[in-house]
Scaffold this active site. Structure first.
Site, short mmCIF file in Angstrom:
data_model
loop_
_atom_site.label_atom_id
_atom_site.label_comp_id
_atom_site.label_asym_id
_atom_site.label_seq_id
_atom_site.Cartn_x
_atom_site.Cartn_y
_atom_site.Cartn_z
N CYS A 46 -7.77 113.97 19.85
CA CYS A 46 -7.88 114.58 21.17
C CYS A 46 -8.76 115.82 21.10
O CYS A 46 -8.46 116.74 20.32
CB CYS A 46 -6.49 114.94 21.70
SG CYS A 46 -6.53 115.81 23.29
N HIS A 65 1.99 105.18 20.81
CA HIS A 65 0.62 105.57 20.51
C HIS A 65 0.68 106.61 19.40
O HIS A 65 1.06 107.76 19.63
CB HIS A 65 -0.05 106.15 21.76
CG HIS A 65 -1.45 106.63 21.53
ND1 HIS A 65 -2.55 105.83 21.75
CD2 HIS A 65 -1.94 107.82 21.09
CE1 HIS A 65 -3.64 106.51 21.47
NE2 HIS A 65 -3.30 107.72 21.06
#
Length: 307
Positions: free
Chosen positions: A237, A204
């Site tokens: 994030c 990822h």
């Protein structure tokens, strides 16, 4: 590279920093378009609290609208055994049990230290198995942490080989900040593969420092068989200062050229991306989409704007 699985994470990691909650109908439209185009797998949402990550607030409603066949290609982010239970009740059987390699980021992201997340994992695995599903060990900050800097690969390997994480079918190594380089990615993927050969390795990546595609290819070369991307490079994030967008799905596909990915597929993906980014007020970060908008007629991958 035709056997590499691309998982599109637009509907979870891609949306979580946008601050805008797309309604269930729009999310369902995006998911079905991606599946129809041939994208093998999707990350469709998260059980994170809606007050903390508003774009994820309707994940359970989205799951309920998907058909059983569609759900077999969809993954949901979870952080606790209770999350697994709730997602399973909605009909999902693929779970990404996520926590951070560093305590500092895990506390910011999930509200507990890493040890507490590891200790709870056997129960999460048990509940996934009860639902007839499988679970991934998803390790955020596998390379660098926004609070403590570079992460010791030995720490990642210790978690990967901890008996309490044995129940995971796959390991997801996340370059959460996009600060890793290809050599680091290849080394860690190779080491994890050597120490846990029975699991798939998922990479990822984020493209914060422009290494998204290079790192993805390095991961594949070292043994990763699943890689994540988001339309137009959306994402990041909310609990990791300095994190940029995901590696663009279109860029990964153009680099790896799976058999189902054709110039016509790229043209439809580019249209989908343009519409979504306009709706969200987000910039396009995909170099492939930018290139596809060329007016040249000599290159078959060019996809000028239609109409």
């Amino acid at each position: 590279m035709s056997d590499i699985i691309l998982r599109d994470v637009t509907l979870r990691d891609g949306l979580q920093l946008t601050g805008k909650l797309l309604d269930v109908e729009r999310k369902l439209e995006i998911a079905r378009k991606l599946l129809a185009l041939g994208v093998p797998a999707l990350e469709i949402g998260s059980l994170a609290r809606g007050d903390l990550v508003p774009p994820m607030a309707n994940t359970l409603e989205l799951i309920a609208e998907l058909t059983p066949e569609e759900r077999t290609r969809c993954w949901v982010w979870v952080a606790t055994p209770r999350h697994v239970e709730k997602a399973a009740e909605a009909g999902i059987t693929h779970f990404q049990y996520c926590f951070s390699v560093t305590d500092e980021h895990n506390r910011a992201n999930i509200g507990r230290d890493t040890e507490a997340s590891i200790a709870a994992m056997p129960e999460a695995v048990r509940r996934a198995e009860q639902a007839g599903g499988d679970i991934q060990l998803t390790l955020a900050t596998s390379f660098t942490c926004p609070f403590t800097g570079p992460v010791d690969p030995a720490r990642v390997l210790a978690i990967a080989t901890d008996p309490r994480t044995d129940g995971a079918a796959d390991i997801v190594l996340a370059d959460t900040l996009g600060q890793a380089g290809p050599a680091e990615v290849a080394a860690l993927v190779g080491a994890v593969r050597e120490h846990t050969p029975h699991r798939r390795i998922v990479f990822h990546g984020h493209d914060t420092w422009g290494m998204g595609v290079a790192n993805t290819l390095a991961a594949i070369g070292a043994g990763a068989t699943v890689v994540d991307g988001a339309l137009g490079g959306l994402g990041g994030c909310p609990f990791a200062p300095g994190a940029g967008g995901n590696t663009a799905t279109e860029d990964i596909l153009f680099a790896t050229r799976p058999s189902w990915f054709t110039p016509a597929t790229l043209a439809e993906l580019a249209d989908l991306t343009d519409g979504l980014l306009t709706e969200l007020g987000e910039p396009n970060r995909s170099r492939t989409v930018t290139g596809a908008r060329s007016t040249t007629t000599a290159f078959p991958w060019a996809a000028p704007v239609r109409g």
